[in-house]
Structures are given as structure tokens and as C-alpha cells.
Scaffold this motif. Structure first.
Motif, PDB file in Angstrom:
ATOM      1  N   LYS A 523       0.849  -1.188   0.000  1.00 39.60           N
ATOM      2  CA  LYS A 523       0.000   0.000   0.000  1.00 39.60           C
ATOM      3  C   LYS A 523       0.886   1.241   0.000  1.00 39.60           C
ATOM      4  O   LYS A 523       1.991   1.215   0.541  1.00 39.60           O
ATOM      5  CB  LYS A 523      -0.930   0.019   1.212  1.00 39.60           C
ATOM      6  N   ALA A 524       0.381   2.305  -0.610  1.00 45.24           N
ATOM      7  CA  ALA A 524       1.134   3.559  -0.649  1.00 45.24           C
ATOM      8  C   ALA A 524       0.181   4.699  -0.946  1.00 45.24           C
ATOM      9  O   ALA A 524      -0.989   4.486  -1.306  1.00 45.24           O
ATOM     10  CB  ALA A 524       2.239   3.492  -1.698  1.00 45.24           C
ATOM     11  N   LYS A 533       6.944   5.744  -3.423  1.00 46.29           N
ATOM     12  CA  LYS A 533       7.995   4.879  -2.881  1.00 46.29           C
ATOM     13  C   LYS A 533       8.240   5.141  -1.400  1.00 46.29           C
ATOM     14  O   LYS A 533       8.402   4.208  -0.612  1.00 46.29           O
ATOM     15  CB  LYS A 533       9.286   5.063  -3.670  1.00 46.29           C
ATOM     16  N   SER A 534       8.269   6.412  -1.004  1.00 43.18           N
ATOM     17  CA  SER A 534       8.591   6.736   0.383  1.00 43.18           C
ATOM     18  C   SER A 534       7.473   6.357   1.343  1.00 43.18           C
ATOM     19  O   SER A 534       7.720   6.217   2.544  1.00 43.18           O
ATOM     20  CB  SER A 534       8.895   8.229   0.505  1.00 43.18           C
ATOM     21  N   SER A 535       6.250   6.190   0.840  1.00 48.54           N
ATOM     22  CA  SER A 535       5.131   5.825   1.710  1.00 48.54           C
ATOM     23  C   SER A 535       4.728   4.359   1.571  1.00 48.54           C
ATOM     24  O   SER A 535       3.697   3.945   2.103  1.00 48.54           O
ATOM     25  CB  SER A 535       3.923   6.716   1.397  1.00 48.54           C
ATOM     26  N   LEU A 536       5.539   3.582   0.875  1.00 46.82           N
ATOM     27  CA  LEU A 536       5.192   2.191   0.595  1.00 46.82           C
ATOM     28  C   LEU A 536       5.228   1.349   1.866  1.00 46.82           C
ATOM     29  O   LEU A 536       6.207   1.363   2.615  1.00 46.82           O
ATOM     30  CB  LEU A 536       6.161   1.626  -0.442  1.00 46.82           C
ATOM     31  N   ASN A 537       4.149   0.604   2.113  1.00 44.12           N
ATOM     32  CA  ASN A 537       4.048  -0.294   3.262  1.00 44.12           C
ATOM     33  C   ASN A 537       3.415  -1.599   2.812  1.00 44.12           C
ATOM     34  O   ASN A 537       2.638  -1.636   1.856  1.00 44.12           O
ATOM     35  CB  ASN A 537       3.194   0.321   4.375  1.00 44.12           C
ATOM     36  N   ASN A 592       7.373   2.484   4.980  1.00 47.10           N
ATOM     37  CA  ASN A 592       7.796   3.777   4.421  1.00 47.10           C
ATOM     38  C   ASN A 592       8.928   3.633   3.410  1.00 47.10           C
ATOM     39  O   ASN A 592       9.886   4.412   3.398  1.00 47.10           O
ATOM     40  CB  ASN A 592       8.215   4.729   5.536  1.00 47.10           C
ATOM     41  N   GLY A 593       8.819   2.634   2.581  1.00 43.32           N
ATOM     42  CA  GLY A 593       9.777   2.463   1.506  1.00 43.32           C
ATOM     43  C   GLY A 593      11.033   1.710   1.887  1.00 43.32           C
ATOM     44  O   GLY A 593      11.930   1.548   1.054  1.00 43.32           O
TER      45      GLY A 593
END
Length: 703
Positions: A523-524, A533-537, A592-593
Motif C-alpha cells: 500500500k502507498a 515509494k517513500s510511503s510504501l508499506n 515507508n519504503g
């Protein structure tokens, strides 16, 4: 017989003389200008508008009954600007007298010069001609009991007009409700003799000025027109319409187009329309169609075959002053043709039996749009083979090795993030796309099925690749764009995919072999690739079977480190270094990526590997700690397994250039373990003798 004939001739001569006398008297004693007040009053009483007759009225009686006028103006409707609704510089109309005796109206050419019409619509949507077209219902006639009868052909009045000439006319259209303003000027119309149910030629030319858009459009029309006496049945033959649009915002500052048709039939009574052999051409673009329409006033439906002849899209873009994209293949986007069966209403368009040929690709199926104000798109398409790489920007050789691996769902999410959120939020689409073969990013796929569903700010895609490097792929993407920042959810799975050919195609080289099974649930949120990418979980898992890591020899790394510690010569380099594993497994949590993997397990006949660490998707850096347990070969004399040895390896660097280093302490500890333990025990025994029993226990607690 001679006497009666003389009598008849004498009577006719007397009648002719009488007519001449009457006509002479009319010219001598009657001045039509004397009737101006009566004419103006009659117009005022009939339509409520002021008619001003500024020029002289000139009357002609024989053989034509006619009148010529000077300048005339008709006032505007109440509530609109004081400028006239219509004005004309001069006009001329004549009707032949003698045919009137046999109920034939033969009009000479009607000439209108300097006609100006000012059309307007106010902010409330009321136009300035509604009072001229509204008709009051007539009271029902008393029922006499007799049936209505239609006039016979003999009772009908025949009308013919010698032609119509309109010179230098102008129409001004001011729509205050929409804010649009158009000026139609230089209107010239010429026709041949007009007789009902017989064709006559029409020549029309005009210029349309759109000051707001800074556009000028010149229009010319020629056709042969046939009209019935009820004015509800029209036929246009050999239609030729030419247009030229010019303006600063027009590509190339000028764009020409031509429309032709062999036959156009319009029946207003039946609400039918038929256009035969319609052709539209603009530059290299050529469209052909045969269209029929039904219920064109109430519920219009237009249908018929449409063909777009093959053209060069790149060439058309250049003609339109559009810079074509730079593509990897110079021959890409140079051939495009299509044909389909059209069904269209005033609010929808449906394309059936659609065939599109783009370069070497053939696409078949159907597509449609419903509700033009808020379009709902539907499609079902099948393509034989598509090489998408041909249409992408040129790729450098170094780009292959540095580009990160991205799954189809993640690639779709990245592409969607390039679109404005408002566009995605308004998207209403539902469709399927099937491709027999596809190449993208140098990856080859077969038997691909794509589904798209988008409505009310929720966009969902499903992708299935049934033949993906001897394995398969399935995945779906869900995007919620109802808020300002899109939220994405990705669920993917690959099964029995061969790693080596995939990496060779994608990156140009392969540093690994084997078969992989993997799954991911991620999820992001974000408006661009970096934010996503920085919020990817989420989480993922993987299993590599019968894998070979090329360019990496774990045994050799250990041997080199041992030799370096001993001071012995390093082993000879081998360009074909590799490490074989029967199985590599692991799971990871993405936060968070940053990918955290704490259960990496790999094993082979000589190795057991356990590891953990992080992979930062934002910086594409690695930070791993691996413990490799080296299983020594069985002793040749005893046949027993020798003692195991564990080596610690640090993995760093980047995704494209990983680095491997040995922790020297792990080698020293294994090598000198027995000697250290022996010396440590001797030291403890000495302490007990010198300091007394228990001293060694205190030292053990300290260290």
C-alpha cells in the motif's frame, strides 16, 4: 367564320389597350411611397416591431409585378440592445402577372444587398427572435360533419423563383448566457432558378470570425438542391464543402478541410437522413462513411460504416505543428488505419466491428462513450502483437543496468501517478484488453489479459500474464483518488518464473539463475513516484528454487579472506564465479519504503545461510548481515563430517552494484577457538592458585 374572329380579335385588342391604360395610370397617379405609413403600421400591428423605410419604393407592374426598396430596418425585440434586429441596403423582387391567372407564381430573381442580422440571447437564455417564430394556436373550426379534403394537384399553386442573390450579408451572434460572440460576414449566396421538386444549383460563401479564440474560418459550399413544396423534404447532390481555419493557435496558423458527398437526403416529416459516399479530408487524413439517421429531431440515431484511410501519424503531427515524440524506432507511428460500424446519438457513440492497424499491430473489438457531458467509456479489445518499446524514448545501454525492476502493477501505478488527480477522479471506464504478445521494457509476455474499472474516484486494474518466462503472473491495482492524495493498494503474485532470461531481457545481463515464486501485498499514497515509494508499506515473500548467483562465489570469498589473514597468495580469479543454492526463501516487511528482511534462508550441499537486513527503495541501497555456515567435506580416512565453520558477511552498496565484505573476526574466532580456550583456562587456573579459589569465577562474571 371571319366575322366572329374579327369580333374576338377586336375584344382582345380592347382589353390590351385597357391594360396599357391602367398600367399607365398606375405609374402616373399612384406613388407607392405614399403607402409607407400604412405598411409600417401593418408590420407594427402584426409582429410588434418597428419597420423603417428610409429609401424610395419603386413599383413595376407589367409584365412583372414587383417592388424595389432602398434601405429598410426592423427594430430589435424589447429588452435587447437598441441596434436593429435586421437591416438591408436594397432589395428587389418581381412576380410575373399573367401566370397568376393559372395559379402559377413565377418570381424573378430575388436580390438582397447589404443584409445585416443581429441575433442575440440574453443571460436568461431568451433570444431576440422568439416573438417572430411563436405562433398562437388557432381556435378549432366548427364541426360541419364534412371530412377534411386535400387539395388536388390541379388546385395547388405552382411556385418558381428565378433565383436568389444575397450580396455582402452579415450576421452578428451575441450569446450573453455563454459569453460567446461570433461574427459571420461576407455572406454571398447565389442560386439558379428555383422550382419545387427540381434540382437547382447553390453557391454559398461566408467568413466566420471568433474574436475570443482569435480564429477566422472561411467556408464555401456548392451543391445541387431539390426541395418539395412543403419544405420538408430536401436532397443535396454533389455536395462540396471547403473550409479554411486560420489563427495564431491553429497548427501551422492555417488548416484546411474538405467535405464531399454524392447524395444527402433529408426528410423532416419522417425525420430521416441519409448521407451517401461521405468523404472528409484534411491534409493526409481521409475519412469515408455512409450514414443514415432516424428520428433526427426527437431521438436522433445515426449509424453506418466509417473508414479512416491509412495515414502517417508522425507526418500529420508535423503538419499540425505538433512535435512528434522521439522514439526508439524511427519507423514507429508511421502507419495507422481503422474502420468500424458507427452508432451514435446526441449523447453517445458506439463503435462496433472496430479494426485498428497501427504499424505492425492489429487491434479488433468494440469501444463506446456514453453521456458526453460526463463520459462513460466502455471497451473490449484484442491485439495480436504489440511492441511498446518501439514507442518509448531511446534507451542508453547504461540505463538497462541501472533501472530498478518494477512489476506490471507497480508500473501501472507509476504511470497513473503522472495523470492529474482530477482526471482520474472523473474517469468512468470499464473494459478489457487482451494481447496475444506484448513487449515492454524488453520483457516478452504472451497471453495477456487486462481489465480496467474506474468510477466515482475508485480505479481498479487486473493484470494476468499466462505465459511469463515459462511461468505466470497475476496482479491487481486499486487506486482511491477521492481525496487530494491518491491511495494505492497492490496485490501481485508470480509463479515458476525463470529468473535468468527475465533479467537478461530487462537489464541486459543476468546475475542469477533459477525459478522464483513470489507474492506481494503493498500500500502507498502520493501524487508522484517518489512520494509513492517513500510511503510504501506492506509485506512480501519469495522462494527461489535451484538458483545460481553468478559473479558471486561465497566459498572463494571465504578462501580469499583466509589466505589474506595467513599472508598466503590469493587464489587465482575465475571469471565464471558462482554460488549454487538449492533453495532461497524469505519474507519481508515494507515500512515507508524500507524493506526489512529478517528470515533470509539459503541452503546448498556445502552451505547454510541465514541473514537479515534492509533494502531502502528510496535510496536503492543495501544493508545486510549474512551468516554463512560452510560445511566441510567428509574426512577421507574416517568418513565423518568435519567441524562446521560460520562466516559473517556484510552486504552493502546499491541494487545495481552490491558489495560483499567478510567480518574478519568470524574467521579468527573459528581458526583459533581451541587455542584461545586452552590459554584462557590456563590463565584462570593461575589466578586461582595465586589469589585463592573463586578468583576465576569473579573474572568470568566480569568478561
Amino acid at each position: 367564320m371571319g366575322k366572329p374572329l374579327k369580333i374576338i380579335l377586336s375584344i382582345l385588342a380592347a382589353l390590351a389597350l385597357l391594360i396599357i391604360v391602367v398600367i399607365s395610370a398606375l405609374f402616373i397617379f399612384i406613388d407607392p411611397n405614399d403607402f409607407k405609413p400604412e405598411i409600417q403600421a401593418a408590420v407594427k400591428d402584426k409582429i410588434g416591431r418597428e419597420l423603417t423605410l428610409e429609401g424610395d419604393l419603386k413599383l413595376s407592374v407589367f409584365p412583372w409585378l414587383g417592388i424595389s426598396t432602398g434601405k429598410m430596418t426592423l427594430s430589435n425585440a424589447k429588452g435587447f440592445q437598441p441596434k436593429p434586429f435586421a437591416e438591408i441596403e436594397e432589395s428587389d423582387i418581381n412576380v410575373k402577372l399573367l401566370p397568376l391567372l393559372s395559379k402559377e407564381i413565377e418570381v424573378d430573381r430575388i436580390v438582397l444587398k447589404g443584409l445585416t442580422v443581429n441575433l442575440a440571447k440574453n443571460k436568461q437564455g431568451v433570444n431576440n427572435w422568439h416573438d417572430l417564430t411563436d405562433t398562437k394556436p388557432e381556435p378549432p373550426a366548427a364541426d360541419s360533419g364534412a371530412q377534411d379534403t386535400q387539395p388536388t394537384d390541379e388546385a395547388q399553386t405552382l411556385l418558381s423563383i428565378g433565383g436568389i442573390t444575397i450580396e455582402n450579408a452579415r450576421v452578428d451572434w451575441d450569446n450573453q448566457k455563454s459569453g460567446k460572440h461570433l461574427e459571420i460576414k461576407d455572406v454571398d449566396l447565389n442560386t439558379d432558378k428555383i422550382v419545387f421538386d427540381k434540382p437547382f444549383s447553390v453557391n454559398l460563401a461566408l467568413t466566420v470570425l471568433n474574436a475570443q479564440a482569435n480564429l477566422t474560418e472561411s467556408i464555401k459550399l456548392t451543391t445541387d438542391l431539390t426541395v418539395n413544396d412543403k419544405l420538408d423534404n430536401f436532397r443535396l447532390a454533389d455536395v462540396n464543402l471547403q473550409t479554411t481555419t486560420a489563427g495564431e493557435k491553429v497548427p501551422g496558423k492555417s488548416l484546411t478541410a474538405a467535405l464531399t458527398a454524392t447524395d444527402v437526403l433529408l426528410n423532416l416529416a419522417k425525420q430521416d437522413l441519409k448521407i451517401s459516399t461521405l468523404r472528409v479530408e484534411s491534409g493526409a487524413l481521409k475519412v469515408a462513411a455512409d450514414i443514415t439517421g432516424t428520428r433526427i429531431k426527437d431521438q436522433p440515431l445515426f449509424q453506418g460504416p466509417v473508414t479512416v484511410a491509412q495515414f502517417n501519424p508522425v507526418q500529420v503531427m508535423k503538419q499540425l505543428a505538433i512535435t512528434p515524440p522521439t522514439m526508439r524506432d524511427v519507423n514507429a507511428l508511421t502507419r495507422l488505419a481503422m474502420n468500424f460500424s458507427l452508432q451514435a446519438t446526441d449523447d453517445s457513440a458506439d463503435l462496433q466491428n472496430l479494426v485498428i492497424k497501427l504499424d505492425d499491430t492489429t487491434i479488433k473489438g468494440s469501444a463506446g462513450v456514453n453521456n458526453f457531458s460526463q463520459p462513460a467509456i466502455a471497451f473490449n479489445l484484442t491485439a495480436d502483437a504489440v511492441d511498446i518499446d518501439r514507442y518509448l524514448a531511446p534507451e542508453k545501454e547504461t540505463d538497462k543496468k541501472s533501472k530498478p525492476i518494477a512489476s506490471p502493477a507497480v508500473t501501472t501505478a507509476a504511470a497513473a501517478s503522472l495523470l492529474p488527480v482530477e482526471t482520474l477522479r472523473k474517469l468512468n471506464a470499464n473494459g478489457e484488453l487482451t494481447l496475444h504478445k506484448m513487449k515492454i521494457n524488453n520483457l516478452n509476455m504472451q497471453d495477456i489479459h487486462l481489465k480496467l474499472s474506474a468510477k466515482n474516484g475508485i480505479v481498479t486494474t487486473q493484470q494476468n500474464v499466462n505465459q511469463f518466462y515459462q511461468g505466470s503472473y497475476s496482479g491487481n491495482l486499486n487506486m482511491d483518488v477521492r481525496n487530494s492524495q491518491p491511495v494505492l493498494a497492490v496485490n501481485e503474485k508470480i509463479n515458476r518464473v525463470q529468473v535468468e532470461p527475465l533479467l537478461k531481457d530487462y537489464k541486459g545481463e543476468a546475475r542469477m539463475r533459477g525459478v522464483v515464486n513470489a507474492s506481494a501485498q503493498l500500500k502507498a499514497q502520493g501524487n508522484n513516484k517518489d512520494e509513492i515509494k517513500s510511503s510504501l508499506n506492506g509485506q512480501l515473500s519469495f522462494l527461489f528454487k535451484d538458483s545460481v548467483i553468478l559473479g558471486f562465489n561465497l566459498q572463494k570469498i571465504i578462501d580469499n579472506s583466509k589466505a589474506l589473514i595467513k599472508g598466503a597468495p590469493l587464489p587465482t580469479d575465475n571469471k565464471h564465479d558462482q554460488t549454487l543454492f538449492s533453495e532461497i526463501t524469505g519474507t519481508a516487511i515494507v515500512n515507508n519504503g524500507v524493506l526489512s528482511n529478517n528470515d533470509l534462508v539459503a541452503q546448498s550441499s556445502k552451505l547454510r545461510v541465514n541473514g537479515k537486513g534492509n533494502a531502502n527503495l528510496n535510496t536503492e541501497t543495501l544493508d545486510y548481515k549474512i551468516n554463512a555456515m560452510l560445511l566441510k567435506s567428509p574426512d577421507a580416512n574416517t568418513g565423518q563430517q568435519a567441524e562446521k565453520m560460520t562466516v559473517a558477511i556484510n552486504v552493502g552498496g546499491t541494487f545495481s552494484k552490491p558489495s560483499y565484505t567478510i567480518d574478519p573476526s568470524s574467521l579468527l574466532t573459528e581458526k583459533n577457538k581451541a587455542k584461545i580456550e586452552e590459554k584462557k583456562q590456563k590463565l584462570l587456573d593461575k589466578l586461582d592458585k595465586k589469589l585463592g579459589p573463586g578468583a576465576s569465577d569473579l573474572l568470568k562474571r566480569i568478561f
